[in-house]
Motif scaffolding. Structure first.
Motif, mmCIF file in Angstrom:
data_model
loop_
_atom_site.group_PDB
_atom_site.id
_atom_site.type_symbol
_atom_site.label_atom_id
_atom_site.label_comp_id
_atom_site.label_asym_id
_atom_site.label_seq_id
_atom_site.Cartn_x
_atom_site.Cartn_y
_atom_site.Cartn_z
ATOM 1 N N ALA A 47 0.847 -1.222 -0.077
ATOM 2 C CA ALA A 47 0.140 0.091 -0.091
ATOM 3 C C ALA A 47 0.939 1.209 -0.055
ATOM 4 C CB ALA A 47 -0.999 0.147 1.428
ATOM 5 N N ALA A 48 0.322 2.417 -0.553
ATOM 6 C CA ALA A 48 0.939 3.571 -0.452
ATOM 7 C C ALA A 48 1.022 4.277 0.846
ATOM 8 C CB ALA A 48 0.311 4.687 -1.358
ATOM 9 N N GLY A 203 -9.988 -12.235 4.962
ATOM 10 C CA GLY A 203 -8.892 -12.958 3.768
ATOM 11 C C GLY A 203 -8.401 -11.885 2.647
ATOM 12 N N LEU A 205 -7.512 -10.378 -0.336
ATOM 13 C CA LEU A 205 -7.436 -10.713 -1.852
ATOM 14 C C LEU A 205 -8.097 -12.005 -1.923
ATOM 15 C CD1 LEU A 205 -3.973 -9.430 -3.000
ATOM 16 C CD2 LEU A 205 -6.060 -8.586 -3.727
ATOM 17 N N MET A 349 -11.042 -1.200 0.774
ATOM 18 C CA MET A 349 -10.262 -0.884 -0.029
ATOM 19 C C MET A 349 -9.198 0.191 0.281
ATOM 20 S SD MET A 349 -11.328 2.509 -1.748
ATOM 21 C CE MET A 349 -12.576 3.624 -0.822
ATOM 22 N N PHE A 352 -5.602 1.242 5.413
ATOM 23 C CA PHE A 352 -5.254 2.062 6.331
ATOM 24 C C PHE A 352 -5.658 3.116 7.116
ATOM 25 C CE2 PHE A 352 -2.224 -1.029 4.340
ATOM 26 C CZ PHE A 352 -1.429 -1.388 5.455
HETATM 27 C C1 LIG Z 1 -0.842 0.003 -4.884
HETATM 28 C C2 LIG Z 1 -1.712 -0.010 -3.693
HETATM 29 C C3 LIG Z 1 -1.659 1.245 -2.955
HETATM 30 C C4 LIG Z 1 -2.644 1.405 -1.659
HETATM 31 N N1 LIG Z 1 -2.422 2.355 -1.101
HETATM 32 C C5 LIG Z 1 -3.218 2.729 -0.033
HETATM 33 C C6 LIG Z 1 -3.213 3.678 0.808
HETATM 34 O O1 LIG Z 1 -2.479 4.675 0.427
HETATM 35 N N2 LIG Z 1 -3.867 3.780 2.022
HETATM 36 C C7 LIG Z 1 -4.777 2.981 2.248
HETATM 37 O O2 LIG Z 1 -5.553 2.994 3.176
HETATM 38 N N3 LIG Z 1 -5.042 1.750 1.339
HETATM 39 C C8 LIG Z 1 -4.184 1.675 0.324
HETATM 40 N N4 LIG Z 1 -4.229 0.520 -0.274
HETATM 41 C C9 LIG Z 1 -5.096 -0.647 -0.039
HETATM 42 C C10 LIG Z 1 -4.794 -1.372 1.034
HETATM 43 O O3 LIG Z 1 -3.691 -1.868 0.610
HETATM 44 C C11 LIG Z 1 -5.834 -2.499 1.367
HETATM 45 O O4 LIG Z 1 -7.105 -1.930 1.605
HETATM 46 C C12 LIG Z 1 -5.661 -3.367 2.656
HETATM 47 O O5 LIG Z 1 -4.200 -3.810 2.583
HETATM 48 C C13 LIG Z 1 -6.357 -4.420 2.818
HETATM 49 O O6 LIG Z 1 -6.090 -5.114 3.892
HETATM 50 P P1 LIG Z 1 -6.527 -6.604 4.009
HETATM 51 O O7 LIG Z 1 -6.162 -7.157 5.445
HETATM 52 O O8 LIG Z 1 -8.303 -6.553 3.892
HETATM 53 O O9 LIG Z 1 -6.307 -7.564 3.077
HETATM 54 P P2 LIG Z 1 -4.916 -8.301 2.875
HETATM 55 O O10 LIG Z 1 -3.784 -7.374 2.974
HETATM 56 O O11 LIG Z 1 -5.141 -8.861 1.405
HETATM 57 O O12 LIG Z 1 -4.718 -9.542 3.756
HETATM 58 C C14 LIG Z 1 -5.359 -10.583 3.745
HETATM 59 C C15 LIG Z 1 -4.561 -11.568 4.254
HETATM 60 O O13 LIG Z 1 -5.166 -12.896 4.404
HETATM 61 C C16 LIG Z 1 -4.334 -14.007 4.194
HETATM 62 N N5 LIG Z 1 -5.363 -15.176 3.841
HETATM 63 C C17 LIG Z 1 -6.331 -15.193 2.968
HETATM 64 N N6 LIG Z 1 -6.887 -16.301 2.888
HETATM 65 C C18 LIG Z 1 -6.305 -17.258 4.012
HETATM 66 C C19 LIG Z 1 -6.301 -18.227 4.420
HETATM 67 N N7 LIG Z 1 -7.425 -19.103 3.826
HETATM 68 N N8 LIG Z 1 -5.753 -18.739 5.485
HETATM 69 C C20 LIG Z 1 -4.833 -17.972 5.933
HETATM 70 N N9 LIG Z 1 -4.539 -16.681 5.720
HETATM 71 C C21 LIG Z 1 -5.405 -16.347 4.635
HETATM 72 C C22 LIG Z 1 -3.425 -13.555 2.956
HETATM 73 O O14 LIG Z 1 -2.312 -14.236 2.987
HETATM 74 C C23 LIG Z 1 -3.374 -12.069 3.406
HETATM 75 O O15 LIG Z 1 -2.085 -11.871 4.435
HETATM 76 C C24 LIG Z 1 -3.386 0.362 -1.616
HETATM 77 C C25 LIG Z 1 -3.315 -0.887 -2.148
HETATM 78 C C26 LIG Z 1 -2.591 -0.933 -3.253
HETATM 79 C C27 LIG Z 1 -2.440 -2.501 -4.083
#
Ligand SMILES: Cc1cc2nc3c(=O)[nH]c(=O)nc-3n(C[C@H](O)[C@H](O)[C@H](O)COP(=O)(O)OP(=O)(O)OC[C@H]3O[C@@H](n4cnc5c(N)ncnc54)[C@H](O)[C@@H]3O)c2cc1C
Length: 805
Positions: A47-48, A203, A205, A349, A352
């Motif tokens: 993430a950024a 989870g 992605l 989405m 952070f």
């Molecule tokens: C290029 C880019 C820039 C971004 N910039 C920003 C920003 O500036 N500010 C901001 O707020 N957001 C930003 N985001 C968005 C932010 O990255 C996401 O909203 C956030 O990371 C989502 O977190 P999450 O925990 O939901 O998902 P994820 O980070 O995808 O974590 C899910 C976790 O679940 C684990 N998992 C999945 N299935 C299983 C399973 N069956 N068993 C065990 N583990 C499992 C995976 O391994 C993973 O670690 C950006 C995203 C991108 C791609």
């Protein structure tokens, strides 16, 4: 590894770690998290890291403000530096409309507790010297914007959770979820099994795959997203203060300082969905997607024009990573309908900006049984079966590309439409209906005159719909109006235990057979859960009517509170439709299409009866949202067309006019009648909202009774009022502050021009001490203050003579 835990959180991204931390901070220590690789191995590591609270959705803005403000405390609790910078942020407007919008937003921020202000081009240049402010008219300045280290923040949540008693199992992939038959889950992992009372899908992605483990298709899809980081800029080499985070709303990009260079991210059109068919389990941890700068050319050109110093700077790194989007861009949080003890914390989405608030909301819900206030706009139950994979793909891509566009209050975006249409849709379109959409269903907003284009122009002020809506309101008050009311929800409760079950679920008294009643529904905390109309069709059969978009939300609640046997609940919403008929001549119009006596003696106010209408069997109710004499005719959709045709055919001489939802909303505000999501929601109690008069406090038992009784004893601190606004050429929207001098004493929940009384009206909550008719007040509309006053009685038919006629 434990063999049993109260909660297993699946996913060690920022969201899962935040949920885990908040569970421990609310006192649940026996909680674990399983991460298939290392923490941050999904979207989180790339993430950024930008953090900001601003969001057009009020609930999301509150949630983001909590998240952004949490990091300092998180550093203390975890002992871990999260690389926090708060240089402040600018949300820049380059059009007059956008500036109007921002001015309005700054006013709303007062109500939401955000400390923002509007700044002009000169101040913008001082705050961000590398910006070319050509065409820039102003910006919102938010001192709490900034950025952080995404991995640091994720690990800080994890460390704080561990300190609170949680355990984290890395390299532990959840393979399967099996119901134990006792309400718990067997979480099958590659490292062993854990029995969990609750499972949280964080989870990221892979949230869709973790949904498939329990047979649900969660409405989200990943999108690719690029940002680039430049080499050091000479302009920043000697700068003494860090650049603010800049969101260029018209340029559709964001920029922040990264060491002595900058990070520039763009939301390009069209969006590029990623892994549409499912996310491969091998993806993640250190992988990125190949950059495709060509696709970004147009967007980057805008960025380079706004920040000319970037032309000369080398590009140090380009990141293209995927993250998940839902159809409306908000997260999916809460109990997944139909799957007990399985919770969603995904589709986030901006993890952070939002992860802290998502974690708090979900942990509160799990540990205390309900969230703290109205979280409908992030509730996983706000989507129903209409959110098919094709729909999700179209809407999520549209949201991505319009991420920074102005969301006009009267604008309904085109993707994923039309999906659901009522039987009247074709007929009404032919009569120049302009449709909006709710819960996937098209419904008429207003009818365009033949002299005007059949299109409503998006506007923050009164649009070209103003004149036609006025005509519809006048018809409804002088002759009669007819409205496609298919967008209501309809539930049937039947069986020997239906009466007892509803008596417990609803806080109001149940009606007699052949009668309808407004029946509020309360949560255990006494907060509102619904403002349903209940009709008793037979001793053991009831029909409940509510807001269509709350269908799955209400069904989930019913199912949680139903006895194990003796009641069958059917959701008739998609199969049935409705026609609302209102106005002084509505009785005559109805009488012409039915042989039943619908006169005032035989069919009084709040009467409800099955009867033939035209050729159709229908349920007819005598009630009124407009304050006029009114009826609702509900029937299976297959009959709706013939009922409508007959009505229009035989009532042409009565002046029966097509009316849309805009007119209905304006008519009801002239009567001071509240509606769900505005005046009524889980943010308010029955006592505050005025719905207490429909609560049957003397019933021996109903959900929320204890709290409702306590709340009745203490007079409410705030109450719902109707306001008349002076000299307004635009109407307020939602959450604009109401002032007594310099003291904010309340806020607006909805507003409209009252075409009958010829005044701008608003409803809202005011501190009880300020809610007096003689109190000189002001209300902010599009950033400008207008005098307003509380109306002790509605300006139209204050004693309800018309609707009871
Ligand atoms: C290029 C880019 C820039 C971004 N910039 C920003 C920003 O500036 N500010 C901001 O707020 N957001 C930003 N985001 C968005 C932010 O990255 C996401 O909203 C956030 O990371 C989502 O977190 P999450 O925990 O939901 O998902 P994820 O980070 O995808 O974590 C899910 C976790 O679940 C684990 N998992 C999945 N299935 C299983 C399973 N069956 N068993 C065990 N583990 C499992 C995976 O391994 C993973 O670690 C950006 C995203 C991108 C791609």
């Amino acid at each position: 590894m434990k063999s049993h835990s109260q909660v297993v959180v699946i996913g060690g991204g920022v969201v899962g770690c935040s949920v885990l931390y908040h569970l421990t901070s609310l006192g649940w220590k026996d909680v674990v998290l399983c991460e298939r690789k290392d923490l941050t191995a999904g979207s989180s590591w790339h993430a950024a890291g930008a953090i900001h609270a601003l969001n057009a959705d009020a609930a999301m803005a509150r949630l983001q403000a909590y998240t952004v403000g949490l990091y300092r405390e998180l550093e203390l609790v975890s002992g871990q530096n999260v690389g926090l910078h708060y240089p402040g942020g600018l949300n820049v407007a380059a059009t007059k409309e956008r500036l109007d919008l921002l001015r309005g937003e700054v006013a709303r921020h007062r109500t939401l507790g955000l400390n923002t202000s509007l700044v002009g081009p000169q101040e913008i240049r001082e705050l961000c010297p590398i910006m070319d402010t050509t065409g820039v008219l102003g910006a919102i300045w938010d001192p709490m914007e900034g950025h952080l280290d995404p991995a640091g923040a994720t690990y800080a949540f994890a460390t704080a959770a561990r300190r609170g008693g949680a355990e984290i199992y890395r390299h532990t992939r959840v393979l399967e979820l099996r119901g134990t038959g006792k309400g718990s889950w067997l979480v099958v992992t590659n490292q062993g099994d854990i029995e969990a009372e609750h499972v949280v899908n964080a989870g990221g992605l892979w949230a869709r795959e973790v949904g498939h483990m329990v047979g649900v298709e969660l409405p989200l899809v990943p999108m690719e997203h690029h940002y680039l980081i430049t080499e050091d800029l000479p302009e920043l080499a000697r700068a003494t203060r860090e650049l603010p985070v800049v969101v260029d709303l018209d340029g559709e990009m964001y920029m922040r300082q990264e060491r002595r260079g900058v990070l520039l991210g763009v939301y390009e059109t069209p969006a590029t969905p990623w892994a549409i068919g499912g996310t491969c389990w091998d993806y993640g941890e250190t992988e990125l997607l190949p950059p495709d700068l060509e696709r970004l050319t147009e967007a980057l050109e805008k960025g380079f024009a706004r920040f000319p110093a970037l032309h000369a700077a080398g590009i140090r790194r380009v990141v293209n990573g995927p993250f998940t989007f839902t159809p409306d861009g908000n997260p999916l949080v809460g109990p997944v309908p139909g799957v007990p003890n399985y919770w969603a914390a995904c589709g986030v989405m901006a993890g952070f900006c939002q992860g802290g608030g998502v974690g708090l909301a979900l942990a509160t819900w799990i540990t205390r049984g309900e969230p703290d206030g109205d979280v409908l706009s992030l509730d996983v139950a706000r989507f129903g079966s209409y959110a098919t994979k094709a729909y999700v793909l179209e809407k999520a891509a549209e949201f991505y590309s319009r991420r920074f566009r102005i969301a006009y209050p009267n604008e309904y975006w085109p993707a994923g439409r039309p999906s659901k249409t009522s039987a009247l849709h074709g007929r009404l379109t032919a009569r120049r209906a302009i449709h909006g959409v709710s819960y996937g269903l098209e419904y008429p907003l207003y009818f365009a005159p033949s002299t005007e284009p059949a299109e409503e122009r998006p506007s923050l002020r009164r649009s070209n719909a103003f004149g036609p809506v006025g005509a519809e309101c006048r018809a409804a008050r002088t002759t009669a109006g007819v409205l496609d009311a298919s967008s209501f929800s309809r539930f049937e409760f039947s069986g020997p235990a239906a009466e007892d079950a509803l008596d417990r679920i609803l806080a109001g008294k149940l009606p007699e057979v052949g009668r309808a009643r407004l029946t509020p529904m309360l949560a255990r905390s006494g907060r509102l859960m619904g403002d349903l109309t209940t009709v008793r069709v037979a001793d053991d059969r009831f029909l409940l009517f509510g807001s269509g978009y709350l269908q799955d939300w209400h069904l989930r609640w019913f199912r949680e509170h139903l006895p194990p046997a003796g009641v069958t609940v059917r959701n008739l919403s998609d199969n049935w439709g409705g026609i609302a008929l209102f106005g002084p001549k509505s009785r005559e119009a109805l009488a012409r299409v039915t042989s039943e006596d619908v006169g005032p003696g035989a069919f009084p106010f709040m009467c409800a009866r099955m009867m033939e209408v035209g050729l159709a069997p229908a349920l007819v109710m005598r009630l009124s949202v407009t304050g006029e004499l009114g009826f609702e005719v509900h029937a299976p959709q297959i009959y709706l067309g013939s009922i409508y045709d007959r009505l229009m055919e035989v009532s042409a001489d009565l002046g029966l006019a097509d009316v849309g939802m805009y007119a209905l909303l304006a008519l009801r505000i002239e009567k001071g009648f509240g509606i769900w999501s505005r005046e009524f929601s889980s943010d308010y109690t029955a006592a505050e909202s005025g719905l207490a008069r429909f609560v049957a406090y003397d019933k021996p038992a109903f959900v929320g009774r204890d709290a409702a009784l306590r709340q009745r004893e203490a007079p409410p601190q705030r109450r719902l009022v109707l306001l008349e606004v002076e000299d307004a050429d635009a109407d307020a929207r939602f959450y604009e502050p109401v002032w007594a001098g310099e003291e904010q004493v309340g806020f607006v929940t909805s507003a409209a021009y009252g075409h009958t009384c010829g005044r701008s009206l608003a409803m809202g909550y005011l501190a009880s001490h300020a809610a007096r008719e003689d109190n000189p007040l002001e209300l902010t509309v599009l950033g400008e203050r207008h005098a307003c006053r509380v109306l002790d009685e509605p300006p139209v038919d204050p004693h309800g003579a018309r609707m009871r006629a």
